[in-house]
Design a protein around this motif. Structure first.
Motif: not given
Length: 406
Positions: A166-184, A186-195
């Motif tokens: 579970r902890e690894m899932q949250m860490r990877a989700s946070a990193a994925l959200a940051g990539m969609y948000h900061h790099l692309f 892509d706010y729908p995908h960023a919001a999904y993974w932030f959640r």
């Protein structure tokens, strides 16, 4: 690290509903996506943007409004076109982002064999971006646009390899959200993974997604419910046009023990609102904070901002002689060098010719595009998480333009 990214008003452009503009060549479009080819680090790179995130496109000089974000409301804050969506519409957009982008299946994992996919919470040994996951993301993925999609693929791979953790899932989700948000952006995908990130969620990043997608009320609700105040919240309040709230939050942050950052972000909010005299007073408050190792960068930023505002007072682009001008301003790592071309009293092209920034995210592309779109260096919204780089581009552009003023 150097980049050569140019923007020419004669090229095609894509205007996003989040206020950003990309300039290059529109190569494809259908009822779901618009594909634009831009230069990233001197190489042609295609970006596929969902139609619901496109405000308008310009092809061969002809502008076409595509969606409800096409008409901005008078007085809309920088960075937002005025598009509004209801909470159910936002929830539907975010729910649709459970499906990865269509380009993901074509992206191959391209990892060093030495990379430790177990991703220990604390990296062992000296800095090694070929072994330690966080350092690999920081040094290799974030700084190389050609690897941004590989970064997304990597995070999905990490989650697939650690489904029971579970902890690894949250860490990877946070990193994925940051990539969609900061790099692309892509706010729908960023919001999904932030959640999905649970306790590792970036609430300010999620609030920004709500706002950029068109629901300010959802962003305000999230921000006002925060127990602790990160400085990024101050910037978001300012970006949303809530200058008074930004100043209030900045003052609270200053009283909590980080006076330089509280005053600095408050000054930035006033600067974005065009209240330059008040902004100067706050930047001078930053300079008045007793020196220590932690606030040197804040003071350098304040000095650069004061220089920029002083330039704003005397700059008139209409009086700049035709020609190409160069200048530089201090970024996060080193001076950021730019070249700007003026013709007929208008900014025709602007490019970053050299920089050594690392975590610049989309600022190298977005900031020049925003300056050209607005035909001004005033009131330009700095790219989230890359404020220093954005401000360096703005200040360097102002200096270059003033050098050519008649």
């Amino acid at each position: 690290m150097a980049a050569l990214l140019s923007f020419d008003v004669r090229a095609d452009s894509l205007e996003g509903t989040n206020g950003t503009t990309m300039t290059g060549k529109i190569v494809a479009r259908d009822d779901k996506f618009v594909t634009i080819e831009i230069l990233v680090s001197g190489k042609p790179t295609q970006r596929k943007i969902p139609v619901n995130l496109v405000k308008a496109i310009t092809v061969d000089g002809k502008r076409e409004v595509l969606g409800p974000g096409g008409v901005a409301k008078p007085g809309a804050p920088a960075g937002n076109t005025g598009v509004q969506r209801s909470r159910p519409e936002i929830e539907a957009l975010i729910a649709s982002a459970a499906t990865p982008p269509d380009w993901l299946d074509a992206v191959q994992l391209n990892l060093p064999k030495s990379l430790d996919l177990s991703w220990p919470e604390k990296a062992e040994g000296p800095w090694n971006n070929q072994k330690n996951m966080g350092q690999y993301i920081w040094d290799v993925i974030n700084t190389n646009p050609s690897k941004w999609r590989e970064g997304v693929r990597l995070m999905h791979h990490v989650m697939d390899q650690n489904k029971a953790d579970r902890e690894m899932q949250m860490r990877a989700s946070a990193a994925l959200a940051g990539m969609y948000h900061h790099l692309f952006q892509d706010y729908p995908h960023a919001a999904y993974w932030f959640r999905k990130a649970g306790t590792r969620q970036d609430p300010v990043g999620l609030a920004e997604c709500y706002w950029k997608l068109g629901n300010k009320a959802m962003a305000v609700e999230l921000l006002t419910g925060l127990r602790s105040i990160p400085p990024t919240a101050i910037k978001l309040w300012a970006d949303m046009g809530e200058t008074a709230k930004a100043i209030q939050t900045g003052e609270l942050f200053a009283k909590s023990g980080s006076a330089d950052l509280g005053y600095l972000y408050s000054a930035d909010a006033l600067r974005l609102a065009g209240r330059y005299k008040e902004a100067l007073a706050y930047y001078n408050k930053v300079l008045a904070v007793p020196d220590d190792k932690r606030n040197k960068r804040s003071k350098d930023r304040a000095k650069g901002a004061i220089e920029a505002i002083q330039l704003f007072d005397t700059l008139d682009i209409a009086k700049v002689a035709d020609g190409t001008y160069t200048s530089s301003s201090l970024g996060y790592e080193a001076p950021v060098e730019i070249e700007v071309k003026v013709a007929g009293g208008k900014i025709e092209a602007l490019k970053v010719t050299k920089h050594r920034e690392k975590q610049y995210y989309a600022s190298i592309t977005d900031t020049p595009a925003r300056i050209i779109a607005k035909q001004s260096v005033k009131g330009i919204d700095a790219t989230s998480r890359a404020t220093i780089t954005s401000e360096a581009i703005i200040t360097a552009t102002a200096k270059a333009l003033q050098s050519g003023q008649k």
